[in-house]
Write a protein that holds these residues in place. Structure first.
Motif, PDB file in Angstrom:
ATOM      1  N   ASN A   1      58.610  67.770   5.951  1.00  0.00           N
ATOM      2  CA  ASN A   1      58.870  69.124   6.454  1.00  0.00           C
ATOM      3  C   ASN A   1      59.034  69.063   7.980  1.00  0.00           C
ATOM      4  OD1 ASN A   1      57.509  71.561   7.897  1.00  0.00           O
ATOM      5  ND2 ASN A   1      58.219  72.371   5.955  1.00  0.00           N
ATOM      6  N   HIS A   2      59.992  69.831   8.508  1.00  0.00           N
ATOM      7  CA  HIS A   2      60.234  69.816   9.960  1.00  0.00           C
ATOM      8  C   HIS A   2      60.119  71.180  10.604  1.00  0.00           C
ATOM      9  CE1 HIS A   2      62.003  65.680  10.152  1.00  0.00           C
ATOM     10  NE2 HIS A   2      62.312  65.955   8.886  1.00  0.00           N
ATOM     11  N   THR A   3      59.670  72.162   9.881  1.00  0.00           N
ATOM     12  CA  THR A   3      59.595  73.484  10.515  1.00  0.00           C
ATOM     13  C   THR A   3      58.478  74.346   9.949  1.00  0.00           C
ATOM     14  OG1 THR A   3      60.818  75.453  11.174  1.00  0.00           O
ATOM     15  CG2 THR A   3      61.222  74.647   8.958  1.00  0.00           C
TER      16      THR A   3
ATOM     17  N   LYS B   1      55.044  76.600  17.179  1.00  0.00           N
ATOM     18  CA  LYS B   1      56.435  76.767  16.747  1.00  0.00           C
ATOM     19  C   LYS B   1      57.232  75.467  16.715  1.00  0.00           C
ATOM     20  CE  LYS B   1      55.835  81.209  16.498  1.00  0.00           C
ATOM     21  NZ  LYS B   1      55.569  81.801  15.193  1.00  0.00           N
ATOM     22  N   GLU B   2      56.976  74.544  17.617  1.00  0.00           N
ATOM     23  CA  GLU B   2      57.739  73.294  17.655  1.00  0.00           C
ATOM     24  C   GLU B   2      57.027  72.286  16.754  1.00  0.00           C
ATOM     25  OE1 GLU B   2      60.747  71.918  18.075  1.00  0.00           O
ATOM     26  OE2 GLU B   2      60.791  72.333  20.224  1.00  0.00           O
ATOM     27  N   ALA B   3      57.674  71.873  15.676  1.00  0.00           N
ATOM     28  CA  ALA B   3      57.006  70.998  14.719  1.00  0.00           C
ATOM     29  C   ALA B   3      56.481  69.740  15.414  1.00  0.00           C
ATOM     30  CB  ALA B   3      57.962  70.629  13.592  1.00  0.00           C
ATOM     31  N   SER B   4      57.337  69.081  16.164  1.00  0.00           N
ATOM     32  CA  SER B   4      56.906  67.896  16.893  1.00  0.00           C
ATOM     33  C   SER B   4      57.545  67.867  18.275  1.00  0.00           C
ATOM     34  CB  SER B   4      57.305  66.629  16.114  1.00  0.00           C
ATOM     35  OG  SER B   4      57.281  65.500  16.966  1.00  0.00           O
ATOM     36  N   GLY B   5      58.877  67.877  18.294  1.00  0.00           N
ATOM     37  CA  GLY B   5      59.595  67.553  19.505  1.00  0.00           C
ATOM     38  C   GLY B   5      59.683  66.040  19.584  1.00  0.00           C
ATOM     39  N   THR B   6      60.790  65.541  20.096  1.00  0.00           N
ATOM     40  CA  THR B   6      60.919  64.096  20.314  1.00  0.00           C
ATOM     41  C   THR B   6      61.462  63.828  21.718  1.00  0.00           C
ATOM     42  OG1 THR B   6      63.001  64.277  19.101  1.00  0.00           O
ATOM     43  CG2 THR B   6      61.139  63.319  17.938  1.00  0.00           C
TER      44      THR B   6
ATOM     45  N   GLY C   1      67.007  67.305  16.893  1.00  0.00           N
ATOM     46  CA  GLY C   1      65.842  66.460  16.638  1.00  0.00           C
ATOM     47  C   GLY C   1      65.830  65.782  15.269  1.00  0.00           C
ATOM     48  N   LEU C   2      66.125  66.568  14.223  1.00  0.00           N
ATOM     49  CA  LEU C   2      66.037  66.020  12.867  1.00  0.00           C
ATOM     50  C   LEU C   2      67.059  64.913  12.638  1.00  0.00           C
ATOM     51  CD1 LEU C   2      65.754  67.982   9.589  1.00  0.00           C
ATOM     52  CD2 LEU C   2      67.924  66.880  10.092  1.00  0.00           C
ATOM     53  N   GLY C   3      68.255  65.117  13.136  1.00  0.00           N
ATOM     54  CA  GLY C   3      69.310  64.116  12.978  1.00  0.00           C
ATOM     55  C   GLY C   3      69.050  62.875  13.820  1.00  0.00           C
TER      56      GLY C   3
ATOM     57  N   PRO D   1      76.819  73.766  12.502  1.00  0.00           N
ATOM     58  CA  PRO D   1      76.210  73.626  13.828  1.00  0.00           C
ATOM     59  C   PRO D   1      74.970  74.483  14.027  1.00  0.00           C
ATOM     60  CG  PRO D   1      78.069  75.102  13.971  1.00  0.00           C
ATOM     61  CD  PRO D   1      77.960  74.685  12.523  1.00  0.00           C
ATOM     62  N   ASN D   2      74.283  74.839  12.963  1.00  0.00           N
ATOM     63  CA  ASN D   2      73.057  75.640  13.105  1.00  0.00           C
ATOM     64  C   ASN D   2      71.865  74.750  12.869  1.00  0.00           C
ATOM     65  OD1 ASN D   2      74.703  78.014  13.208  1.00  0.00           O
ATOM     66  ND2 ASN D   2      74.962  77.722  11.006  1.00  0.00           N
ATOM     67  N   ASP D   3      70.820  74.918  13.691  1.00  0.00           N
ATOM     68  CA  ASP D   3      69.615  74.168  13.361  1.00  0.00           C
ATOM     69  C   ASP D   3      68.606  75.054  12.640  1.00  0.00           C
ATOM     70  OD1 ASP D   3      68.983  75.529  15.619  1.00  0.00           O
ATOM     71  OD2 ASP D   3      68.347  73.781  16.788  1.00  0.00           O
TER      72      ASP D   3
ATOM     73  N   THR E   1      53.193  61.274  12.525  1.00  0.00           N
ATOM     74  CA  THR E   1      53.721  61.756  13.796  1.00  0.00           C
ATOM     75  C   THR E   1      55.034  61.028  14.112  1.00  0.00           C
ATOM     76  OG1 THR E   1      51.505  62.280  14.572  1.00  0.00           O
ATOM     77  CG2 THR E   1      53.202  62.010  16.259  1.00  0.00           C
ATOM     78  N   ASN E   2      56.011  61.810  14.545  1.00  0.00           N
ATOM     79  CA  ASN E   2      57.329  61.261  14.894  1.00  0.00           C
ATOM     80  C   ASN E   2      57.232  60.200  15.983  1.00  0.00           C
ATOM     81  OD1 ASN E   2      59.375  64.318  14.580  1.00  0.00           O
ATOM     82  ND2 ASN E   2      58.714  62.815  13.075  1.00  0.00           N
ATOM     83  N   GLY E   3      58.285  59.433  16.095  1.00  0.00           N
ATOM     84  CA  GLY E   3      58.421  58.485  17.198  1.00  0.00           C
ATOM     85  C   GLY E   3      59.892  58.347  17.526  1.00  0.00           C
TER      86      GLY E   3
HETATM   87  C1  26Q Z   1      69.895  74.146   6.946  1.00  0.00           C
HETATM   88  C2  26Q Z   1      70.630  74.887   6.030  1.00  0.00           C
HETATM   89  C3  26Q Z   1      71.843  75.470   6.394  1.00  0.00           C
HETATM   90  C4  26Q Z   1      72.345  75.260   7.684  1.00  0.00           C
HETATM   91  C5  26Q Z   1      71.606  74.513   8.594  1.00  0.00           C
HETATM   92  C6  26Q Z   1      70.383  73.957   8.228  1.00  0.00           C
HETATM   93  C7  26Q Z   1      69.614  73.175   9.218  1.00  0.00           C
HETATM   94  C8  26Q Z   1      70.205  72.171   9.967  1.00  0.00           C
HETATM   95  C9  26Q Z   1      69.486  71.454  10.897  1.00  0.00           C
HETATM   96  C10 26Q Z   1      68.261  73.405   9.406  1.00  0.00           C
HETATM   97  C11 26Q Z   1      67.529  72.694  10.337  1.00  0.00           C
HETATM   98  C12 26Q Z   1      68.146  71.689  11.097  1.00  0.00           C
HETATM   99  C13 26Q Z   1      67.423  70.888  12.102  1.00  0.00           C
HETATM  100  C14 26Q Z   1      66.135  71.008  12.361  1.00  0.00           C
HETATM  101  C15 26Q Z   1      65.477  70.204  13.399  1.00  0.00           C
HETATM  102  O1  26Q Z   1      66.116  69.497  14.164  1.00  0.00           O
HETATM  103  N1  26Q Z   1      64.136  70.262  13.473  1.00  0.00           N
HETATM  104  C16 26Q Z   1      63.397  69.483  14.448  1.00  0.00           C
HETATM  105  O2  26Q Z   1      63.026  68.252  13.832  1.00  0.00           O
HETATM  106  C17 26Q Z   1      62.479  67.367  14.782  1.00  0.00           C
HETATM  107  C18 26Q Z   1      62.212  66.041  14.083  1.00  0.00           C
HETATM  108  O3  26Q Z   1      61.112  66.153  13.242  1.00  0.00           O
HETATM  109  C19 26Q Z   1      61.212  67.948  15.400  1.00  0.00           C
HETATM  110  O4  26Q Z   1      60.780  67.083  16.427  1.00  0.00           O
HETATM  111  C20 26Q Z   1      61.474  69.330  15.981  1.00  0.00           C
HETATM  112  O5  26Q Z   1      60.254  69.927  16.394  1.00  0.00           O
HETATM  113  C21 26Q Z   1      62.148  70.211  14.930  1.00  0.00           C
HETATM  114  O6  26Q Z   1      62.503  71.460  15.494  1.00  0.00           O
END
Ligand code: 26Q
Length: 822
Positions: free
Chosen positions: A362-364, A658-663, A124-126, A275-277, A469-471
Motif C-alpha cells: 500500500n502506498h497511500t 499524509k505522505e506514506a513515505s517519501g523518497t 514516487g511509486l514508479g 498523468p494522475n498520481d 521502509t522504502n529505500g
Molecule cells: C490510479 C488509478 C487511476 C489513475 C491513477 C492512479 C495512480 C497513479 C499513480 C495512483 C497513484 C499513483 C502514484 C502514487 C505514488 O507515487 N505514491 C507515492 O509512493 C511513494 C513510494 O512508496 C511514497 O514514497 C510516497 O509517499 C507516495 O505518495
C-alpha cells in the motif's frame, strides 16, 4: 572469432573504442566524420548493451537450470531515468569509457545528455519500482519486472507565462536501444462480452467467457544489470497490438476499414500513461490498461512454469508476485480465472495457489486515493472477473461473519463491494484478501495502515501486516548523479564498498569535525551548485550565486505536500527585507520543481503563484541580492539528478499522516542536504537515524492533527491572530504578484482561509520559527558541514538494497542466487 568476442564483451579502453566505432558503422550506418550527436549516443548505448546481453544470457541460463524461485514485481509504472551512465557504473567501466571518449576526441558528457529518459511513471511509486529493479539485481535475487510499454510517458512540463503547459512525451521518437522486442512472446487479452455455464467432458460444471474484444500483448525486454555482479534481471513491458489470431482476421474479411479501426483501438491500450498520481473516476481505458498488463504477465508466468518446472500445483513455490499498489490487483481474479477456466482447476486449489502467490504494497492513506471501480464498468469490461470477485467476496464475508458473529456493519465495511451510492469494487480489499502479506512503506505509514484504512483486516489477520521502509538506490542517486561526492566518500572511507553496503558510510562519522574533510565536502557541494546554476541560467534565465544556501522543494505538486507553505515563507522573507532593508538575513536561493496533474486546478495555481512571486522578487534590486526564487521546469529523473547534489536544505513539509513515505527526502539527505521536515512518512526514520540534533523538525504530529481536526479547525482564526501570516496572504490577495489582478489567486487564498484541509496555516508559525533555526546554523559553516557529513554517514538504512533484503527475507522467502562474473 575471438576478436569479435572481445569487441562485444571486452571492458578495456581499447575494446570500448573498437566497439564504439563498430557500432557507429554497423548499427547507425555512419562514418565518424558525419555522425550526429544522436548517432554517437546510439553507438555508445549499443556498446554498453552488448556487455549487458552477455551477462544476461548467462543469468538466464543459471536461473533456468536451477529452477530458481523468482520475484515478479507487477507495477503500472517504472520511472527508470536515463540508462547509459547507470549501466556503465554497474558494469564498472565509467573510467574506461571516459578515457575511450577522450581518446576519440568525443565529449562524454554531451553523449550522456543526448539520452531521452523513459518517463514511464508519475513519481514516487514508479521511481520506487525502478530502484527496486536495480537492487533486486544487485542483491542477486532472480526477478522479473512486469509493466506497460507506454508509447507516451509522463508529459514534459513547460512553463509559459508562469503556468504549467503539458507537452507530449515522445520518448520513442528516435528509437530505444535498451529494449529487445520479442515478437514471438505474445498473449491474447480479452475484454467484454458475457459468460456461459457448460459441462466439460467429465460432466463438471464450468464457466466459459465469451468476450467481444481480443487484443495481443507483445513483450519488450530491457535487461537490468546489478552493480558489480553477474546478475541481470528482466524488465518485461507489454505493448498492445491488434490480435493476430486467425478468427479475428476472418471476422474482418471484406471489412478493411473495420480491421484498421480495430488495430487503432487495440493499440490505444498501451498508448499513454495516465498523468494522475491519484485515481481518476471511471476511466475505462485505465481499467483496460491494468487488466492488459496483468493478464499478459500472468499468462507469461504460467507459460514459463509449464515450460520449466511443470505442474501448476507448485506455481506459488516458483513465483512470488508483488503488487505495487492496487493498480495490478486484478491479478487476483485473473489468476483464478486462468487456473480454473483455462487450466481446469477447481476453486479450492486455485484459491490456495492464488493466496500463496500475491503480496500487496500500500502506498497511500488518503481515503480519496484508494482505488475503486464501479461495478457497472467492471461488469461491462470484465464480466467473468466480476463473477469471480463476487465468489471471493461471498466466501470471505462468510469467514468474517463466523469470526465476528452478528457484526453486520463490520461485514459491510470489509466487503469487496462498496454499497453506498453506485456499487463499486474496492481494489485494496481485493488485494488484501487475495494476498499472503500486506505492507506499508514507512514505519509510521504501516502503523496507520493497521489502525485506520485497513483496521478491520488487521483485526482479522494481524500476522499478514508488515512494514518495509522504502529505500533508494545509491548507484543512481549518489554514484551516477554526484561523482564528486562519491569520489570524496571513497577516499575518506578508504574504499568503495559503501556503494553496495551503504551502512559503511558510518566510517564518515569520525571525520565529521575534521576541517580538511569539511573543506573538501564544501567544495564538492559548491561545485554541484555551480553546475546547477549554469543549467538554471541556460534554461530559465535566472542567475543564482552558488555561495548562498540552496533551499530546494522538488516533488509532485499536491496540496498535502504543502508547496504553498513554503511559498508563504518566501513571501515572509520578501516582506521582511522590504520593510527593513538593512536587516541581516541569510541569503537563499529557493528552488522549486515538480509537475501537477493536468486536471488538478489548485496545484497548477500554486505553480503559477511560485512563478509569479519569483518574477517580482528576482526583479527587485532591493531584495534580489539576498533572496531569489527559481522554478526548475520539467522535474524528472534526469533533472532530479542535477538537483539532489546541489541542495543545502531539503524541504519535506507534508502534513503529518499524509505522505506514506517519501523518497526524495532520502535522495537529498544522501547528498548532504539537511532536512527541514515534519514527522511524516520516512522523515520520522531519517530523523531517528541521523539524530534529532541534525534534523530541523517542525509542525504538528499525527495526534495533534487529529485533535485539532476533531476540535473544529478554523484557519480563519489563525489568519486573524497572526499579523505576519495575515500580511503574507493579503499580499497575494493585493495583486502584487499578478499585475494588480486581485482575483487570480483568490481560489487559493479563499481555500486556505476557509477550508485549508492540509492545515497550512496551523503549521505556518512553527515552520517560520524552524527556518530561523536553519538560518542560524547556516551562519556557522563548521556546524553545518558537520551536520551534513553526519547526515550522509547515517543514511545507510535508506538504501533500496536494505529494503529488498527485508522483502526477500520477511515477505518473499527467497534467497540470493549469485551469477558468476565470467
Ligand atoms: C490510479 C488509478 C487511476 C489513475 C491513477 C492512479 C495512480 C497513479 C499513480 C495512483 C497513484 C499513483 C502514484 C502514487 C505514488 O507515487 N505514491 C507515492 O509512493 C511513494 C513510494 O512508496 C511514497 O514514497 C510516497 O509517499 C507516495 O505518495
Amino acid at each position: 572469432d575471438p576478436v569479435r568476442e572481445h569487441t562485444r564483451t571486452g571492458l578495456s579502453k581499447a575494446a570500448l573504442m573498437q566497439a564504439y566505432i563498430d557500432n557507429l558503422f554497423y548499427i547507425q550506418g555512419r562514418f565518424r566524420e558525419v555522425a550526429t550527436p544522436h548517432d554517437r549516443y546510439m553507438a555508445a548505448a549499443f556498446t554498453a548493451r552488448d556487455r549487458l546481453l552477455d551477462r544476461w544470457l548467462k543469468s538466464a541460463q543459471v536461473f533456468k537450470t536451477t529452477h530458481a524461485r523468482t520475484v515478479c514485481y507487477l507495477s503500472a509504472e517504472f520511472l527508470l531515468g536515463p540508462h547509459l551512465l547507470n549501466n556503465l557504473v554497474n558494469l564498472g567501466i565509467t573510467r574506461a569509457s571516459r578515457e575511450a571518449a577522450t581518446e576519440m576526441d568525443l565529449d562524454f558528457n554531451a553523449i550522456l545528455e543526448e539520452e531521452e529518459e523513459p518517463g514511464l511513471g508519475n513519481g514516487g511509486l514508479g521511481r520506487l519500482a525502478a530502484c527496486f529493479m536495480d537492487s533486486l539485481s544487485t542483491c542477486q535475487i532472480p526477478a522479473i519486472g512486469y509493466g506497460i510499454r507506454y508509447e507516451f510517458g509522463i508529459f514534459d512540463q513547460a512553463i509559459e507565462d508562469g503556468w504549467q503547459v503539458e507537452k507530449s512525451d515522445t520518448w520513442l521518437r528516435n528509437g530505444n536501444p535498451w529494449e529487445i522486442p520479442r515478437p514471438k512472446i505474445r498473449f491474447p487479452v480479452l475484454y467484454g462480452g458475457y459468460t456461459q455455464s457448460y459441462q466439460d467432458q467429465d460432466g463438471r460444471a464450468r464457466t466459459r467467457w465469451v468476450p467481444d474484444q481480443e487484443i495481443d500483448g507483445m513483450a519488450y525486454d530491457t535487461p537490468v544489470l546489478g552493480y558489480g555482479v553477474g546478475n541481470v534481471n528482466l524488465l518485461r513491458l507489454w505493448k498492445a497490438e491488434a490480435s493476430q489470431s486467425f478468427d479475428f482476421q476472418a471476422f474482418n474479411v471484406g471489412d478493411y476499414y473495420g480491421a484498421v479501426h480495430a488495430k487503432i483501438e487495440a493499440e490505444t491500450i498501451s498508448k499513454v500513461l495516465y498523468p494522475n498520481d491519484e485515481p481518476e473516476a471511471g476511466k475505462a481505458l485505465r481499467l483496460k490498461q491494468q487488466f492488459f498488463f496483468v493478464s499478459c504477465s500472468l499468462q507469461d508466468m504460467i507459460r514459463l512454469h509449464l515450460n520449466t518446472v511443470g505442474p501448476l500445483e507448485t506455481f506459488a513455490d516458483k513465483f512470488v508476485v508483488q503488487l505495487n499498489d492496487t493498480h495490478p490487483s486484478l491479478a487476483v481474479a485473473e489468476l483464478m480465472r486462468l487456473l480454473m477456466d483455462e487450466q481446469g482447476m477447481e476453486w479450492e486449489p486455485a484459491w490456495d495457489i492464488t493466496r500463496r502467490t500475491f503480496c500487496y504494497t500500500n502506498h497511500t492513506l488518503l481515503p480519496e486515493a484508494l482505488e475503486t471501480w464501479s461495478v457497472n464498468l467492471f461488469e461491462r469490461l470484465l464480466p467473468r472477473h466480476l463473477e469471480i470477485v463476487y465468489e471471493i467476496n461471498r466466501r470471505f464475508l462468510d469467514e468474517v461473519r463466523m469470526r465476528f458473529l452478528g457484526d453486520e456493519s463490520r461485514v459491510a465495511r470489509m466487503s469487496l463491494i462498496a454499497e453506498e451510492g453506485v456499487r463499486r469494487v474496492r481494489m485494496a480489499h481485493l488485494a488484501v484478501v487475495g494476498s499472503r502479506a500486506v505492507n506499508g512503506v514507512a514505519a509510521l505509514h504501516s502503523e496507520l495502515v493497521k489502525t485506520t484504512i485497513l483496521k478491520d483486516f488487521h483485526d482479522l489477520w494481524p500476522e499478514k501486516f508488515h512494514n518495509v521502509t522504502n529505500g533508494v538506490t545509491p548507484r543512481r542517486f549518489m554514484v551516477v548523479s554526484n561523482p564528486r561526492l562519491a569520489h570524496l566518500i571513497t577516499e575518506v572511507c578508504g574504499d568503495d564498498r559503501w556503494i553496495r553496503d551503504l551502512g559503511r558510510l558510518r566510517e564518515l562519522e569520525s571525520h565529521a569535525d575534521d576541517p580538511e574533510v569539511q573543506a573538501r565536502w564544501r567544495q564538492v557541494k559548491t561545485a554541484a551548485k555551480q553546475d546547477l546554476a549554469v543549467w538554471l541560467r541556460q534554461n530559465t534565465g535566472v542567475e543564482l550565486n552558488p555561495a548562498v544556501m540552496f533551499d530546494v522543494l522538488a516533488k509532485r505538486f499536491h496540496e498535502y505536500k504543502r508547496q504553498h507553505l513554503s511559498i508563504l515563507h518566501v513571501i515572509r522573507c520578501y516582506q521582511r527585507l522590504k520593510q527593513n532593508p538593512g536587516q541581516e538575513m541569510v541569503p537563499r536561493a529557493f528552488v522549486f520543481g515538480g509537475k501537477a496533474a493536468p486536471g488538478y486546478y489548485l496545484a497548477k495555481l500554486i505553480i503559477k503563484l511560485i512563478n509569479s512571486v519569483a518574477e517580482v522578487i528576482n526583479h527587485d534590486p532591493q531584495v534580489n541580492g539576498s533572496i531569489r526564487v527559481v522554478f526548475m521546469p520539467d522535474f524528472n529523473v534526469k533533472n532530479g539528478q542535477r538537483l539532489y547534489p546541489a541542495a543545502d536544505l531539503s524541504e519535506q513539509i507534508s502534513l503529518a499522516g499524509k505522505e506514506a513515505s517519501g523518497t526524495g527526502n532520502m535522495k537529498f539527505s544522501m547528498n548532504g542536504a539537511l532536512t527541514i521536515g515534519t514527522l511524516d512518512g520516512a522523515n520520522v526514520e531519517i530523523r531517528e537515524e541521523v539524530g534529532a540534533e541534525n534534523f530541523f523538525l517542525f509542525g504538528m504530529t499525527v495526534d495533534e492533527v487529529r485533535q485539532k481536526q476533531s476540535a473544529g479547525y478554523r484557519p480563519w482564526d489563525i489568519y486573524n491572530g497572526d499579523p505576519e501570516l495575515k500580511a503574507d496572504i493579503d499580499l497575494i490577495s493585493s495583486g502584487l504578484f499578478s499585475y494588480g489582478d486581485t482575483n487570480l489567486f483568490r481560489p487559493l487564498t479563499d481555500h486556505l482561509l476557509h477550508q485549508d484541509p492540509f492545515m497550512v496555516l496551523a503549521d505556518y508559525r512553527a515552520y517560520l520559527d524552524c527556518q530561523e533555526r536553519v538560518g542560524a546554523v547556516w551562519r556557522d559553516p563548521a556546524q553545518w558541514d558537520r551536520m551534513s557529513i553526519l547526515n550522509v554517514a547515517r543514511m545507510g538504512k535508506f538504501s533500496s538494497d536494505r529494503a529488498i533484503r527485508e522483502y526477500a527475507e520477511r515477505i518473499w522467502q527467497i534467497e540470493p542466487l549469485p551469477v558468476a562474473l565470467n
